[in-house]
Design an enzyme around this catalytic site. Structure first.
Site, PDB file in Angstrom:
ATOM      1  N   LYS A 156      40.273  47.576  45.383  1.00 22.82           N
ATOM      2  CA  LYS A 156      41.536  48.317  45.338  1.00 22.82           C
ATOM      3  C   LYS A 156      41.696  49.210  46.558  1.00 22.82           C
ATOM      4  O   LYS A 156      42.785  49.339  47.097  1.00 22.82           O
ATOM      5  CB  LYS A 156      41.601  49.157  44.063  1.00 22.82           C
ATOM      6  CG  LYS A 156      42.235  48.389  42.918  1.00 22.82           C
ATOM      7  CD  LYS A 156      42.595  49.306  41.773  1.00 22.82           C
ATOM      8  CE  LYS A 156      41.399  49.492  40.874  1.00 22.82           C
ATOM      9  NZ  LYS A 156      41.694  50.132  39.605  1.00 22.82           N
TER      10      LYS A 156
ATOM     11  N   ARG B 237      31.847  39.391  38.284  1.00 20.60           N
ATOM     12  CA  ARG B 237      33.201  39.685  38.726  1.00 20.60           C
ATOM     13  C   ARG B 237      33.719  38.495  39.530  1.00 20.60           C
ATOM     14  O   ARG B 237      32.931  37.721  40.071  1.00 20.60           O
ATOM     15  CB  ARG B 237      33.251  40.969  39.559  1.00 20.60           C
ATOM     16  CG  ARG B 237      32.635  40.859  40.939  1.00 20.60           C
ATOM     17  CD  ARG B 237      32.452  42.214  41.597  1.00 20.60           C
ATOM     18  NE  ARG B 237      33.688  42.860  41.955  1.00 20.60           N
ATOM     19  CZ  ARG B 237      34.183  43.947  41.359  1.00 20.60           C
ATOM     20  NH1 ARG B 237      33.538  44.498  40.352  1.00 20.60           N
ATOM     21  NH2 ARG B 237      35.298  44.486  41.759  1.00 20.60           N
TER      22      ARG B 237
ATOM     23  N   GLU C  43      41.736  51.626  35.766  1.00 19.04           N
ATOM     24  CA  GLU C  43      41.971  52.952  36.285  1.00 19.04           C
ATOM     25  C   GLU C  43      43.361  52.881  36.928  1.00 19.04           C
ATOM     26  O   GLU C  43      43.583  52.001  37.752  1.00 19.04           O
ATOM     27  CB  GLU C  43      40.926  53.191  37.378  1.00 19.04           C
ATOM     28  CG  GLU C  43      40.319  54.534  37.395  1.00 19.04           C
ATOM     29  CD  GLU C  43      39.239  54.572  38.477  1.00 19.04           C
ATOM     30  OE1 GLU C  43      39.374  55.387  39.373  1.00 19.04           O
ATOM     31  OE2 GLU C  43      38.296  53.745  38.415  1.00 19.04           O
TER      32      GLU C  43
HETATM   33  P1  ATP Z   1      37.856  48.779  42.333  1.00 17.17           P
HETATM   34  O1  ATP Z   1      36.361  48.846  42.342  1.00 17.17           O
HETATM   35  O2  ATP Z   1      38.422  47.894  43.380  1.00 17.17           O
HETATM   36  O3  ATP Z   1      38.523  50.112  42.236  1.00 17.17           O
HETATM   37  P2  ATP Z   1      37.670  48.548  39.570  1.00 17.17           P
HETATM   38  O4  ATP Z   1      36.722  47.563  39.052  1.00 17.17           O
HETATM   39  O5  ATP Z   1      37.182  49.956  39.604  1.00 17.17           O
HETATM   40  O6  ATP Z   1      38.201  48.058  40.955  1.00 17.17           O
HETATM   41  P3  ATP Z   1      39.269  49.100  37.314  1.00 17.17           P
HETATM   42  O7  ATP Z   1      40.702  49.432  37.257  1.00 17.17           O
HETATM   43  O8  ATP Z   1      38.293  50.127  36.956  1.00 17.17           O
HETATM   44  O9  ATP Z   1      39.028  48.548  38.773  1.00 17.17           O
HETATM   45  O10 ATP Z   1      38.966  47.766  36.516  1.00 17.17           O
HETATM   46  C1  ATP Z   1      39.412  47.533  35.205  1.00 17.17           C
HETATM   47  C2  ATP Z   1      38.602  46.427  34.599  1.00 17.17           C
HETATM   48  O11 ATP Z   1      38.736  45.233  35.383  1.00 17.17           O
HETATM   49  C3  ATP Z   1      37.123  46.765  34.577  1.00 17.17           C
HETATM   50  O12 ATP Z   1      36.618  46.434  33.305  1.00 17.17           O
HETATM   51  C4  ATP Z   1      36.529  45.916  35.641  1.00 17.17           C
HETATM   52  O13 ATP Z   1      35.226  45.551  35.330  1.00 17.17           O
HETATM   53  C5  ATP Z   1      37.469  44.713  35.679  1.00 17.17           C
HETATM   54  N1  ATP Z   1      37.470  44.122  37.018  1.00 17.17           N
HETATM   55  C6  ATP Z   1      37.755  44.729  38.175  1.00 17.17           C
HETATM   56  N2  ATP Z   1      37.589  43.890  39.227  1.00 17.17           N
HETATM   57  C7  ATP Z   1      37.203  42.700  38.699  1.00 17.17           C
HETATM   58  C8  ATP Z   1      36.863  41.434  39.249  1.00 17.17           C
HETATM   59  N3  ATP Z   1      36.897  41.205  40.564  1.00 17.17           N
HETATM   60  N4  ATP Z   1      36.498  40.444  38.399  1.00 17.17           N
HETATM   61  C9  ATP Z   1      36.462  40.661  37.071  1.00 17.17           C
HETATM   62  N5  ATP Z   1      36.763  41.829  36.495  1.00 17.17           N
HETATM   63  C10 ATP Z   1      37.126  42.848  37.281  1.00 17.17           C
HETATM   64 MG    MG Z   2      36.656  51.346  38.310  1.00 17.87          MG
END
Ligand code: ATP
Ligand code: MG
Length: 820
Positions: free
Chosen positions: A284, A274, A48
């Protein structure tokens, strides 16, 4: 790497011949490949664009792009830009830069917003089939009528709205006739579904907002659960990988695709653990706060866990990739020791960073028997045994060339203050009055006289050179220590930035209800030294180039450098300073290393073994049905043993454990016996299961619960101590590590190491008083309005208590004292 005769063991460092561990995802894809299910393996990385990428994303990037490369498939970079309120062009630019820097190239660059029209058409189709309806109930009413885990939901009035009416309203929603929040489009599924997400989820909402790509074209926006699966299917993704939190969303993923008419073989969602990294925040929302509220200098502050931050800190992309490979992909979340990351960084930089010498806190040495004006040029290797130089020569634009560098040596040299002691402790191998030491790559010198300044601190050492010791041992005696140095007249001024962990506690997300994660910021996470001096070969160094400062650590040239003055960031120390015993011989250790109180990282760095989060199932599986997510070995064990099968059921239904937990704990008699024995000491199944699966399993490697040197009751006792508030969680993790190693009784460790959580008002109060005394200036600033300093005081008191102060109580007392 040496020749590898065919069929011999493959070294883990050899990328060509490495036999990759078959984690559960690769096992699954292997099965799909064998069956010829998909024309090609197609994955995607779907960030995102609402923040910079962090090391958790790196794990997902390495997995998705790595699979595409391994299976000769494709991987798209897709911006999941369905929320117009939080997205930003700057983030999309930074994300692309970071993915490329990590070493990957996408097959196609896509945006979810590319598909808004097609998603709309699918929604119209669902309404026509009676599978979706426009609901004008308020958000609140919808929430209330959704029911609870124990009670089914009830319909809103609009649930039976005629299809034609919903169609008309949905068209008018799109046309902009209605206000934000006045109505939504909902799926008509099942209001008493066990999975709350399936109780008529909202698919579209109205948002009159400007979108950074589609401008004002749309005023209705799809929600994640509706949009994501469609994005995947439109792009022909075969394996849609996401993190475990989405496990409940899989059902709606399948519902949308099935009801929109997408047939097998279509995309399916699979969840993996994760990354959760010690001493690090990976949310984030919280990272944005660190940037916006000025706790760090920006997204690329070298203390940030962002890819941009690591890059600026000097961490090579290859080190992040090998870290991701080392931790592997598992189906159960667990915390990762930051020592593993440091290990990967050192391992990489040891091979690629040329050596140089720099003195961080200089002390002048005058060599009284070296002629005034005489300067010799001494040779020193760029790499200890020539290793690495070839790789480096290939690196474009590198200032480093040739196997050796020249070091001017004259009458006055500088050494690090920490390498000299007026009263050396026993076992000291560096310089002391009357003692001898070798200057690295140069001569042996003896300290004849110490000249002290007005404050009593040594200001100049008068030493003599043993002229016969260049490249050879001195006659008739042994000189044990070697220290680094630079020629005073030829040295270059350096600004050195020493970075350390950004947080003082292993789990900064674990804050008391009235607390805030910024309370745990490490006040010493950045120490700037402005007096440092480097050897002259650094003159041509340019931003981004890395060096090993011999005996000190790995450093990179920061972009803040100017022609006349280099700024060097410490990427990582030479050794793990957090686990090292202080007071040990410092001869080969890091001068100027941090002296933290914590001791979180356990010897992963030193051992050099490649640990795995979990080996994952080893036998290949057939095609996987939606509910078929348990380990095949454990399922087979349950099929053979009704006692285990009954446990699997009971652990979920009666104890409310997750599928993964129940699977593991009922997967063998030993697992369940251990679990139930632990319950006898602490009757909280959810807590015990989580500790067993997330903490204990991570500590014990390949061993089975039956082989541990302690039983379930001792384990239960430890968790009980945490629940009672007798020990902090962090301390309990350390106790557990010792239990796994030696079987020590938890209560005994708590007594022996004084780990009992400090929740005594008097004791904490006294520590607070000390800290406020030491930081009187900052206290005045705080009282004058600098509220950000609260975290500094919290961190300092926490440090004083060895991390054992009760955070809630500390916060309250500190507030009282600061305000009072
Ligand atoms: P946040 O919850 O902090 O906003 P997010 O998971 O929503 O982070 P995205 O930009 O949606 O962030 O994530 C993009 C991809 O990265 C998704 O497929 C997500 O599952 C993966 N991802 C995010 N954080 C992690 C993590 N800590 N470990 C492994 N994969 C991750
Ligand atoms: Mg997300």
């Amino acid at each position: 790497m040496a020749d590898n005769p065919a069929g011999s063991m493959k070294g883990p460092k050899d990328p060509e011949t490495r036999t990759r561990g078959r984690d559960f995802i690769r096992t699954l894809i292997d099965a799909h490949q064998a069956e010829g299910r998909y024309a090609q393996v197609a994955t995607r990385f779907p960030p995102e664009p609402n923040g910079y990428l962090h090391i958790g994303h790196a794990k997902s990037i390495c997995l998705n792009f790595g699979l595409a490369a391994e299976y000769g498939g494709s991987c798209n970079l897709r911006f999941d830009d369905t929320n117009p309120l939080t997205e930003d062009e700057e983030y999309t630019r930074a994300i692309q830069e970071d993915v490329r820097w990590l070493g990957f190239e996408w097959s196609k660059l896509r945006h979810a917003s590319d598909y808004f029209e097609r998603m709309y058409v699918v929604a119209v189709g669902l309404i026509e089939k009676g599978l979706a309806y426009v609901d004008s109930a308020s958000d609140e009413e919808i929430r209330e009528k959704r029911g609870t885990v124990t009670e089914p939901g009830t319909p809103t009035t609009d649930r039976d709205r005629p299809v034609a009416e919903s169609l008309d309203l949905f068209r008018r929603m799109r046309a902009g006739e209605f206000e934000d929040g006045s109505m939504v489009l909902r799926a008509r599924i099942n209001l008493s579904a066990h999975n709350m997400i399936m109780r008529d989820p909202v698919l579209y909402r109205i948002r009159h907002a400007h979108h950074y790509r589609t401008g004002n074209d749309w005023c209705i926006y799809p929600l994640y659960d509706y949009a994501h699966c469609l994005e995947d299917v439109f792009e022909g993704i075969s394996h849609s990988l996401c993190t475990l939190e989405f496990d409940n969303n899989r059902e709606i993923y399948d519902w949308v695709l099935d009801n929109a008419g997408f047939e097998e073989p279509r995309t399916h969602q699979y969840e993996f653990a994760r990354l959760i990294l010690d001493y690090t925040i990976l949310s984030k929302r919280k990272l944005i706060r660190l940037v916006k509220e000025g706790y760090v200098s920006g997204w690329d502050d070298p203390r940030m866990p962002t890819i941009a931050g690591f890059r600026r800190r000097g961490v090579p992309a290859a080190a992040l990739r090998s870290f991701c490979e080392m931790i592997g992909v598992a189906k159960v979340n667990s915390r990762v020791d930051d020592g593993k990351l440091e290990f990967s960084i050192r391992d990489e930089m040891n091979r690629t960073a040329p050596r140089a010498m720099a003195v961080l806190r200089p002390l002048v040495v005058e060599l009284t028997n070296w002629d005034e004006g005489r300067v010799d040029m001494l040779d020193a290797p760029r790499f200890p045994d020539g290793a690495g130089s070839a790789e480096l020569a290939e690196a474009e634009g590198s200032a480093v060339s040739g196997p050796a560098r020249e070091l001017p040596f004259g009458r006055r040299v500088l050494i690090d203050r920490e390498d000299f002691a007026v009263e050396p402790p026993s076992g000291w191998k560096r310089l002391a009055p009357g003692g001898e030491v070798r200057l690295r790559n140069a001569y042996v010198i003896r300290c004849d006289e110490v000249v002290s300044g007005p404050d009593g601190e040594p200001e100049l050492l008068r030493c003599s050179v043993d002229h016969d010791t260049l490249g050879r041992h001195p006659e008739g005696r042994k000189v044990q220590g070697t220290i680094h140095w630079v020629s005073e007249a030829h040295s270059l001024p350096l600004e050195v930035r020493l970075y350390d962990r950004l947080f003082t506690v292993a789990d900064p997300e674990d804050v008391p209800e009235d607390g805030d994660f910024v309370d745990y910021l490490n006040p010493d996470s950045l120490v700037t030294l402005t007096e440092a001096r480097g050897e002259p070969s650094l003159k041509s160094a340019s931003a981004g180039e890395a060096y090993q400062f011999e005996r000190v650590g790995y450093f990179v040239v920061d972009a803040d450098s100017t022609d006349g003055s280099l700024v060097m960031n410490r990427t990582v120390t030479l050794r793990d300073n957090w686990t090292r015993k202080s007071g040990a011989d410092g001869n080969d250790g890091a001068a100027g290393g941090q002296k933290g109180a914590g001791k979180g990282a356990e010897g992963a760095g030193a051992a050099g073994k490649v640990p795995q989060e979990s080996p994952g199932p080893k036998t290949p599986r057939g095609p996987v049905a939606a509910d078929d997510r348990v380990s095949p070995e454990r399922r087979a064990a349950r099929e053979a043993n009704p006692v285990l099968a009954a446990r699997f059921d009971r652990y979920q239904k009666e104890f409310g454990l997750t599928l993964d937990e129940a699977d593991i704990l009922s997967g063998s008699a030993a697992n369940g016996d251990f679990f139930e024995a632990a319950l006898s000491a602490h009757d909280d199944p959810a807590a015990v299961a989580s500790w067993m699966v997330n903490d204990l399993a991570g500590d014990m490697g390949d061993r089975s619960f039956a082989d541990l040197p302690f039983g379930g009751p001792a384990f239960g006792t430890l968790i009980a101590r945490v629940a009672e508030g007798a020990v902090a969680r962090r301390a309990a993790c350390e106790i557990l590590t010792e239990m796994v190693e030696k079987g020590t009784d938890p209560d005994e460790v708590i007594r022996r190491d004084g780990l009992a959580k400090v929740s005594d008002e008097g004791a904490i109060g006294a520590m607070i008083d000390e800290v406020l005394g030491e930081w009187a200036g900052k206290v005045a600033e705080y009282r004058a309005g600098s509220r950000n300093l609260f975290g500094l005081f919290m961190g300092q008191v926490m440090k004083k208590s060895g991390g054992n102060a009760d955070p809630g109580l500390l916060r309250r007392l500190l507030t009282e004292k600061l305000e009072g």
